[in-house]
Scaffold this active site. Structure first.
Site, PDB file in Angstrom:
ATOM      1  NE  ARG A  72      -2.031  -0.950   3.907  1.00  0.00           N
ATOM      2  CZ  ARG A  72      -1.555  -0.016   4.696  1.00  0.00           C
ATOM      3  NH1 ARG A  72      -1.681   1.258   4.385  1.00  0.00           N
ATOM      4  NH2 ARG A  72      -0.949  -0.328   5.818  1.00  0.00           N
ATOM      5  CE1 TYR A  76       2.171  -7.231  -3.785  1.00  0.00           C
ATOM      6  CE2 TYR A  76       1.168  -6.065  -1.938  1.00  0.00           C
ATOM      7  CZ  TYR A  76       1.913  -7.127  -2.432  1.00  0.00           C
ATOM      8  OH  TYR A  76       2.392  -8.081  -1.582  1.00  0.00           O
ATOM      9  N   GLY A  77      -2.377  -5.455  -3.962  1.00  0.00           N
ATOM     10  CA  GLY A  77      -3.072  -5.500  -2.674  1.00  0.00           C
ATOM     11  C   GLY A  77      -4.073  -4.393  -2.409  1.00  0.00           C
ATOM     12  N   GLY A  78      -3.865  -3.739  -1.298  1.00  0.00           N
ATOM     13  CA  GLY A  78      -4.803  -2.725  -0.833  1.00  0.00           C
ATOM     14  C   GLY A  78      -4.983  -1.568  -1.805  1.00  0.00           C
ATOM     15  CE  LYS A 104      -5.907  -3.329   4.996  1.00  0.00           C
ATOM     16  NZ  LYS A 104      -6.122  -3.716   6.394  1.00  0.00           N
ATOM     17  CG  HIS A 154      -7.249  -2.264  10.520  1.00  0.00           C
ATOM     18  ND1 HIS A 154      -5.961  -1.836  10.718  1.00  0.00           N
ATOM     19  CD2 HIS A 154      -7.160  -3.313   9.659  1.00  0.00           C
ATOM     20  CE1 HIS A 154      -5.131  -2.568  10.019  1.00  0.00           C
ATOM     21  NE2 HIS A 154      -5.822  -3.481   9.367  1.00  0.00           N
ATOM     22  CB  SER A 174      -0.219  -2.942   8.929  1.00  0.00           C
ATOM     23  OG  SER A 174      -1.342  -2.192   8.541  1.00  0.00           O
ATOM     24  CB  CYS A 223       0.571  -6.209  15.284  1.00  0.00           C
ATOM     25  SG  CYS A 223       1.404  -4.656  15.593  1.00  0.00           S
ATOM     26  N   GLY A 224       0.686  -9.383  13.605  1.00  0.00           N
ATOM     27  CA  GLY A 224       0.255 -10.779  13.782  1.00  0.00           C
ATOM     28  C   GLY A 224      -1.240 -10.942  13.975  1.00  0.00           C
ATOM     29  CE  LYS A 225      -6.465  -6.878  12.141  1.00  0.00           C
ATOM     30  NZ  LYS A 225      -6.801  -5.694  11.326  1.00  0.00           N
ATOM     31  CB  THR A 226      -3.376 -13.483   9.878  1.00  0.00           C
ATOM     32  OG1 THR A 226      -3.722 -12.362   9.057  1.00  0.00           O
ATOM     33  CG2 THR A 226      -3.931 -14.740   9.232  1.00  0.00           C
ATOM     34  CG  ASN A 227       0.368 -15.256  13.327  1.00  0.00           C
ATOM     35  OD1 ASN A 227       0.084 -15.773  12.252  1.00  0.00           O
ATOM     36  ND2 ASN A 227       1.572 -14.789  13.606  1.00  0.00           N
ATOM     37  CG  ASP A 233      -7.283  -6.671   7.568  1.00  0.00           C
ATOM     38  OD1 ASP A 233      -6.501  -6.292   8.456  1.00  0.00           O
ATOM     39  OD2 ASP A 233      -7.385  -6.094   6.468  1.00  0.00           O
ATOM     40  NE  ARG A 256       0.493  -8.421   2.576  1.00  0.00           N
ATOM     41  CZ  ARG A 256      -0.005  -7.945   3.699  1.00  0.00           C
ATOM     42  NH1 ARG A 256      -1.055  -8.526   4.262  1.00  0.00           N
ATOM     43  NH2 ARG A 256       0.530  -6.906   4.282  1.00  0.00           N
ATOM     44  NE  ARG A 298       5.684  -5.977  15.281  1.00  0.00           N
ATOM     45  CZ  ARG A 298       6.075  -7.249  15.296  1.00  0.00           C
ATOM     46  NH1 ARG A 298       7.167  -7.602  15.956  1.00  0.00           N
ATOM     47  NH2 ARG A 298       5.394  -8.156  14.633  1.00  0.00           N
TER      48      ARG A 298
HETATM   49  O1  O2Y Z   1       0.333  -3.915   1.347  1.00  0.00           O
HETATM   50  C1  O2Y Z   1      -0.828  -4.210   1.038  1.00  0.00           C
HETATM   51  O2  O2Y Z   1      -1.344  -3.889  -0.038  1.00  0.00           O
HETATM   52  C2  O2Y Z   1      -1.649  -4.984   1.913  1.00  0.00           C
HETATM   53  S1  O2Y Z   1      -1.748  -4.321   3.502  1.00  0.00           S
HETATM   54  C3  O2Y Z   1      -2.788  -5.381   4.397  1.00  0.00           C
HETATM   55  C4  O2Y Z   1      -3.218  -6.551   3.844  1.00  0.00           C
HETATM   56  C5  O2Y Z   1      -4.056  -7.377   4.548  1.00  0.00           C
HETATM   57  C6  O2Y Z   1      -4.457  -6.987   5.794  1.00  0.00           C
HETATM   58  N1  O2Y Z   1      -4.031  -5.838   6.344  1.00  0.00           N
HETATM   59  C7  O2Y Z   1      -3.193  -5.046   5.691  1.00  0.00           C
HETATM   60  C8  O2Y Z   1      -2.775  -3.800   6.401  1.00  0.00           C
HETATM   61  O3  O2Y Z   1      -1.888  -3.081   5.982  1.00  0.00           O
HETATM   62  O4  O2Y Z   1      -3.365  -3.542   7.461  1.00  0.00           O
HETATM   63 MN    MN Z   2      -4.996  -4.811   7.932  1.00  0.00          MN
END
Ligand code: O2Y
Ligand code: MN
Length: 622
Positions: free
Chosen positions: A86, A229-231, A238, A258, A281, A283-287, A306, A401, A432
């Site tokens: 992001r 990419y991603g977000g 997001k 979030h 972001s 900090c191990g949320k998925t864990n 998330d 990812r 953290r």
């Molecule tokens: O870098 C990205 O595009 C993804 S960031 C992300 C992905 C999944 C869940 N949370 C986050 C975040 O940055 O909080």
């Molecule tokens: Mn997130």
């Protein structure tokens, strides 16, 4: 010379599914005449479509098909080094008044931004297909769910949206029935032909160095340019589920947060507790969302990892849904040791981005269970050997990812798609923090809970590329990059929601798994042992155990806390809760200074909490 195609509404209508409403056809026509794609494709979310698009991407070089014996129906993508995360510095909130975006967002004038984007999108899809992607955030037709349409020129985005959202014909049907929807326009910003007909070759990861991730909260619109990419590109996540949804939520009396959502079941009684938790972001949320308790008597099941959308239910309690349908988790550090459930979730039907490729067609990253092989292809597509590791090079990008369907998680909660959500018992805020912040503390009262959320700060890791790794950054409610409006108004919204729900609003807890001792070692084992903290929280929230008043909140009594089997004696326990009044006075000075940027928008309740905190520090010093 190839001339641009002009699209009539009738022509777009003819190519659209029958249930696409006129206003959608009109919007698609308008965007097509601006972006000038060679063709328009309406995504239906079918298996056939997935097979076709993934095969095309394999043939075109965007995807590598992984070994079907090891990872059936899985693919690897490699992005460009300039497009790996992001981009907060290019993320804009475009609203009429700058103060409504607030000092923590990049504000842009909506008319000026529209003019800029109009230029950027003019002809941006020449030589490409424009994909029209209907999606639902949240279970289809659910009372908390919302619909959207993403227009994109990236097939990678289409297949990723199929995992991350309820994408396709069923979402379009709801839109056709007249349900409101959010328009989300996306382009990678890499046309294959210019206005005078000059063509250029396709590349494996098209994108543009210039990036705009823009949000128009007053009209519920999203426009994203330049990144695949991603977000930045999967606009349901997001952009919609947090930035736009947070503004919708404020208007309509709900909350877009979030936060992960988990269910903790007490096995002896079958009693269920639901917890949401906000962490910055990385900090191990998925864990935590997929935690395997190390203490007996509990089972965790995952509702979301998330984002949480929360609404008051008819019984006055707060109910949460996970608006997403997949997990977009950080690969490095994920292993059978740290998160076995995530590892099992990604066995099939998954997309991996920027991880390393093994010689037998599987994935590898730093921290995975398998030792470093003698040879890999790294995330840049280069040969990689242990010599590269010795030079400090990473085989997988730190923000690489996995994109996986949530339904494949072995501990997915049986009610994860319950349309009205699950009732929330406790809300956690973490970060953290090597120093200062104790393992767990309970709010004194609701306003103190909001203060806890507002003062979240965390040591930065790789996800935010524009911030120096290792430094401490304020990240109120873990929403700093995701709040679609003035952060101080957002705190005000929390206070209002608390006032509305009264004693039924869940209690708030501050947690910190990352405190270190003088030698720099983590003092708390974390991972599955975080179940011990959850155990105390649910018993405390249920009024079963007492707590000790302290400087940052109310702490557990050691005798009420399950430390069985851990190498934590009273001295170590005290260290986990140690308060250094001078360090806290300095931290509070810093927090107060951070708050001053919000001027008179800062809620009086938050200012009052600063005063009470100072009194508690003074009492600890006396
Ligand atoms: O870098 C990205 O595009 C993804 S960031 C992300 C992905 C999944 C869940 N949370 C986050 C975040 O940055 O909080
Ligand atoms: Mn997130």
């Amino acid at each position: 010379m190839t001339s641009d195609k002009t699209y009539s509404v009738e022509e777009v209508r003819a190519g659209a599914p029958a249930d696409a409403p006129e206003e959608l056809v009109a919007w698609v026509t308008e965007q097509a005449n601006l972006a000038k794609p060679d063709s328009i494709y309406w995504a239906d979310g079918s298996d056939e479509e997935w097979d076709r698009l993934t095969t095309e991407m394999v043939e075109g070089g965007t995807f590598t098909r992984l070994n079907p014996e090891k990872r059936p129906n899985c693919f690897l993508a490699r992005s460009l080094p300039s497009d790996v995360a992001r981009v907060e510095s290019r993320t804009f909130i475009c609203c009429e008044k700058e103060e409504d975006a607030g000092p923590t967002n990049h504000w842009a004038d909506p008319a000026e931004m529209r003019a800029t984007l109009k230029e950027k999108f003019d002809g941006v899809m020449r030589g490409r297909t424009m994909y029209v992607v209907p999606f639902s955030m949240g279970p289809l037709g659910g009372p908390i769910s919302q619909l959207g349409i993403e227009i994109t020129d990236s097939a990678y985005v289409v297949v990723s949206m199929r995992i991350m959202t309820r994408m396709g014909a069923a979402a379009l049907k709801l839109i056709g029935e007249g349900k409101p929807w959010v328009p989300a326009l996306h382009s990678v910003g890499y046309p294959l032909r210019d206005a005078d007909g000059t063509t250029r070759e396709e590349v494996a990861w098209p994108c543009n160095d210039d990036k705009y991730i823009t949000h128009f909260p007053e009209t519920n619109e999203i426009i994203s340019y330049g990144s695949g990419y991603g977000g930045n590109a999967l606009l349901g996540k997001k952009c919609f589920a947090l930035r736009i949804a947070s503004t919708m939520a404020r208007r309509d009396g709900w909350m877009a947060e979030h936060m992960l959502i988990l269910r903790l079941t007490e096995e002896a009684t079958g009693k269920q507790f639901h917890v949401t938790a906000a962490f910055p972001s990385a900090c191990g949320k998925t864990n935590l969302a997929m935690l395997q308790p190390t203490i007996p008597g509990y089972k965790v099941s995952t509702v979301g990892d998330d984002i949480a959308w929360m609404r008051p239910g008819a019984d006055g309690r707060l109910y949460a849904i996970n608006p997403e349908a997949g997990f977009f988790g950080v690969a490095p550090g994920t292993s059978y040791h740290t998160n076995p459930m995530a590892m099992d979730t990604m066995k099939a039907n998954s997309i991996f981005t920027n991880v390393a490729l093994t010689d037998d067609g599987d994935v590898w990253w730093e921290g995975i269970d398998a030792p470093l092989p003698d040879h890999l292809i790294d995330w840049l597509g280069n040969d990689y050997t242990p010599a590269d590791a010795a030079d400090g090079k990473k085989a997988a990008h730190p923000n690489s990812r996995f994109t996986v369907p949530a339904e494949q998680c072995p501990i997915i909660c049986e009610d994860w798609e319950a349309p009205a959500g699950v009732p929330i018992d406790a809300i956690l805020f973490g970060g953290r923090r090597a120093t200062n912040v104790p393992l767990v503390a309970e709010q004194y009262d609701p306003a103190h809970g909001v203060f806890i959320g507002a003062s979240v700060a965390s040591e930065v890791t790789a996800a935010a590329t524009d911030v120096k790794a290792g430094s401490l950054r304020h990240d109120p409610f873990a929403m700093l990059p995701f709040c679609g409006y003035n952060m101080a108004d957002y705190w005000g919204h929390w206070l209002e929601m608390q006032a509305k729900l009264g004693s039924k609003f869940p209690k708030i807890y501050q947690v910190n798994w990352f405190r270190k001792d003088e030698e720099g070692h983590f003092m708390w084992p974390g991972y599955g042992d975080n179940s011990r903290v959850l155990d105390w929280i649910v018993r405390r929230a249920g009024g079963e155990v007492e707590a000790i008043d302290g400087v940052t909140g109310r702490y557990p009594k050691i005798e009420d806390f399950n430390l069985d089997g851990l190498d934590i004696d009273e001295a170590k326990w005290n260290k986990l809760f140690e308060i250094n009044p001078a360090a806290w006075a300095a931290e509070l000075d810093d927090t107060e200074e951070y708050f001053t940027q919000f001027g008179d928008k800062l809620p009086a309740e938050i200012t009052a909490e600063l005063g009470k905190f100072r009194e508690r520090i003074a009492a600890a010093q006396a």
